[in-house]
Write a protein that holds these residues in place. Structure first.
Motif, PDB file in Angstrom:
ATOM      1  N   LEU A 287       1.550 -28.581   3.658  1.00 57.33           N
ATOM      2  CA  LEU A 287       2.483 -27.320   3.925  1.00 57.33           C
ATOM      3  C   LEU A 287       3.626 -27.111   4.394  1.00 57.33           C
ATOM      4  O   LEU A 287       4.347 -26.448   3.217  1.00 57.33           O
ATOM      5  N   LYS A 288       3.394 -27.704   5.169  1.00 58.60           N
ATOM      6  CA  LYS A 288       4.568 -27.537   6.167  1.00 58.60           C
ATOM      7  C   LYS A 288       5.879 -28.178   5.501  1.00 58.60           C
ATOM      8  O   LYS A 288       7.192 -27.232   5.711  1.00 58.60           O
ATOM      9  N   VAL A 289       5.469 -29.555   5.398  1.00 60.12           N
ATOM     10  CA  VAL A 289       6.806 -29.903   4.646  1.00 60.12           C
ATOM     11  C   VAL A 289       7.125 -29.644   3.822  1.00 60.12           C
ATOM     12  O   VAL A 289       8.106 -29.659   3.161  1.00 60.12           O
ATOM     13  N   MET A 290       6.545 -29.208   2.826  1.00 61.74           N
ATOM     14  CA  MET A 290       6.922 -28.104   1.832  1.00 61.74           C
ATOM     15  C   MET A 290       7.495 -26.785   2.005  1.00 61.74           C
ATOM     16  O   MET A 290       8.442 -26.899   1.144  1.00 61.74           O
ATOM     17  N   LYS A 291       7.245 -26.705   3.118  1.00 64.00           N
ATOM     18  CA  LYS A 291       8.055 -25.160   3.117  1.00 64.00           C
ATOM     19  C   LYS A 291       9.498 -25.802   3.466  1.00 64.00           C
ATOM     20  O   LYS A 291      10.334 -24.965   3.256  1.00 64.00           O
ATOM     21  N   ASP A 292       9.307 -26.963   4.309  1.00 63.40           N
ATOM     22  CA  ASP A 292      10.975 -27.194   4.635  1.00 63.40           C
ATOM     23  C   ASP A 292      11.806 -27.534   3.205  1.00 63.40           C
ATOM     24  O   ASP A 292      12.580 -27.108   3.733  1.00 63.40           O
ATOM     25  N   LEU A 293      11.023 -28.031   3.043  1.00 64.43           N
ATOM     26  CA  LEU A 293      12.031 -28.518   1.454  1.00 64.43           C
ATOM     27  C   LEU A 293      11.734 -27.321   0.283  1.00 64.43           C
ATOM     28  O   LEU A 293      13.129 -26.821   0.587  1.00 64.43           O
ATOM     29  N   ALA A 294      11.923 -26.297   0.351  1.00 68.01           N
ATOM     30  CA  ALA A 294      11.254 -24.660  -0.289  1.00 68.01           C
ATOM     31  C   ALA A 294      12.687 -24.397   0.325  1.00 68.01           C
ATOM     32  O   ALA A 294      13.658 -23.847  -0.185  1.00 68.01           O
ATOM     33  N   ALA A 295      12.890 -24.221   1.969  1.00 70.04           N
ATOM     34  CA  ALA A 295      13.946 -24.071   2.409  1.00 70.04           C
ATOM     35  C   ALA A 295      14.970 -24.644   2.683  1.00 70.04           C
ATOM     36  O   ALA A 295      16.207 -24.312   2.427  1.00 70.04           O
ATOM     37  N   SER A 296      15.013 -25.918   2.223  1.00 68.29           N
ATOM     38  CA  SER A 296      16.478 -26.842   1.963  1.00 68.29           C
ATOM     39  C   SER A 296      17.056 -26.204   0.745  1.00 68.29           C
ATOM     40  O   SER A 296      18.421 -27.298   0.517  1.00 68.29           O
ATOM     41  N   GLY A 297      16.474 -25.233   0.002  1.00 67.05           N
ATOM     42  CA  GLY A 297      17.383 -25.292  -1.720  1.00 67.05           C
ATOM     43  C   GLY A 297      16.534 -26.101  -2.790  1.00 67.05           C
ATOM     44  O   GLY A 297      17.245 -25.626  -3.637  1.00 67.05           O
TER      45      GLY A 297
END
Lengths: 223, 252
Positions: free
Chosen positions: B188-198
């Motif tokens: 989930l953390k990786v996915m959150k980072d991905l979401a934050a990157s746009g």
């Protein structure tokens, strides 16, 4: 005691002829399985093809060669074919035997390969397609490499079967190990010759099984 | 500009209708989370976007280009097969069961598609794969085979593998459902980072807390149809539909 020594000397005397015919058996088995293997890949891919004509032809071929006796197929190629089509007269016994075994073993190997390919989880094809690989690329890079490991044990079995089944060629008088053994047995009126012959078969199947097992271990490196 | 737009897509498995006129628009940079009970058609919807499922009816636009226009199963879309393949490359997919290639190392898993689909040189693909694996926290597992990795690590490799094709939108099909609970957080953390990157993302998940945190839009599906969509605030705090309320009561 004398009888044993005498028998042993007899066997030693037969060895050159037996070993020479062993070479024929070995060569026929190896060449049949190698050629059959190449042919069988096409048959297997044909059978699972979405193209109805290709899969129909492949299925019919496999059905025919697995559904009729190998001995009959051998007779057919050596005796019947030249009668039907004179141009296809294969006078060389080895070539006729090799052709019959190749055509037969290809059908069995095709089923082994098909089963191995279809045993790979369908998620592998989905992941490949989702990454943009074509069907052919997915087969070549992802599915087939994984299925090879699963093919090795049954292909080993098949090879051992073929090695033993080649004894059928004695029926068209090709001098393989079995035919040579029969010649010695009738010429010298001694059935003792079947003992070294069987031991030679056993050594061959043993050696091949040993190396196939090694190969299987080597291929399971990523598990 | 919408990255993905579907209009009235329908899908049957035999006589069972699993998607009923599903219409949804996903804008550039948007994170859409699809929730709903099992059998609602969430995964089928996601899989139909990149043609892992064939539709009976409906339209799919990718970057405003009409990729699928199915009427009774037949595609009337005007684009060529080649163009369709290109549009499909804009979608990266992450599966519930990871589907890593077991005969390839983590690095090779990530390098495969860039090299064979895009024709990237090996050195370049390797550099890119290394960078992506480091980004998902697996810089020390480059040469590990999937069987030697935990489920969470495998799923992160799968995310890196999809990202290696530079997709415009990432599809996540229950990415944490097959994981042991203690491994869910890393993914989930990786996915959150991905979401934050746009990154534009469409996620099917049962992780309601995660959905609340990252989703720009929540879509509630039930029995093959979208019953409700809105912000996390709207759907979670003020569900309008009775089914949505029932579902949220059962999972929260």
């Amino acid at each position: 005691m004398d009888a044993i020594v005498n028998g042993f000397n007899q066997i030693v005397g037969w060895m050159p002829a037996l070993l020479q015919s062993t070479w024929v058996t070995l060569l026929l088995s190896v060449l049949s399985v190698l050629a059959g293997l190449i042919f069988s890949v096409f048959l297997a891919l044909g059978k699972i093809s979405k193209n109805k004509v290709i899969s129909g032809i492949s299925s019919a071929y496999i059905f025919f060669f697995r559904g009729t006796p190998l001995l009959m197929q051998l007779f057919f190629i050596y005796y019947t074919l030249p009668q039907l089509v004179p141009a296809l007269n294969i006078s060389d016994r080895f070539t006729a035997a090799w052709l019959a075994f190749t055509l037969n073993v290809a059908a069995y190997l095709a089923e082994i390969i098909r089963a191995a390919i279809q045993s790979i989880d369908k998620g592998q094809m989905e992941a490949s397609r989702a990454l943009g690989l074509t069907y052919r690329q997915a087969m070549r890079l992802v599915i087939i490499p994984q299925s090879i490991k699963r093919m090795v044990p049954p292909i080993c079995n098949e090879f051992v079967m073929v090695l033993k089944d080649t004894s059928l060629v004695s029926i068209i008088a090709l001098t393989d190990l079995t035919y040579q053994t029969k010649i010695i047995a009738s010429n010298k009126s001694s059935a003792l010759v079947y003992v070294p012959a069987m031991i030679i078969y056993l050594i061959m199947t043993g050696v091949f099984t040993y190396f196939f097992n090694k190969l299987e271990k080597k291929l399971s490196v990523y598990e | 500009m919408s990255v993905i737009k579907t209009e009235n897509i329908c899908k049957n498995f035999g006589s069972l209708q699993v998607l009923k006129n599903v219409s949804l628009t996903v804008e550039q940079g948007e994170v859409v989370v699809i929730i709903g009970p099992s059998g609602a058609g969430k995964s089928t919807y996601l899989r139909s976007l990149n043609r892992l499922e064939k539709l009976q009816n409906g339209k799919i636009y990718v970057n405003d280009e009409l990729m699928e226009d199915r009427i009774n199963g037949k595609n009337h879309s005007p684009i060529t097969k080649k163009r369709r393949e290109e549009l499909l490359l804009d979608m990266g997919m992450v599966f519930q069961r990871f589907n890593l290639f077991p005969h390839k190392t983590a690095l090779e898993n990530v390098m495969l598609a860039p090299m064979h689909v895009k024709g990237m040189k090996e050195a370049e693909a390797k550099a890119k794969a290394t960078e992506l694996l480091e980004r998902v926290g697996l810089g020390d597992k480059l040469d590990s085979y999937p069987a030697k990795l935990s489920g969470g690590q495998q799923q992160r490799v799968a995310i890196a593998r999809a990202l290696a094709m530079d997709p415009k939108v990432m599809l996540f099909d229950e990415p944490t459902s097959a994981l042991d609970p203690e491994l869910v957080g890393d993914v989930l953390k990786v996915m959150k980072d991905l979401a934050a990157s746009g990154m534009t993302m469409i996620i099917v998940t049962h992780e309601i807390g995660f959905a609340r945190e990252v989703a720009d839009k929540i879509v509630f599906m039930y029995d093959g149809a979208i019953l409700e969509e809105g912000t996390a605030e709207q759907v979670f705090n003020n569900p309008k539909n009775e089914r949505t309320k029932q579902f949220l009561d059962s999972v929260l």
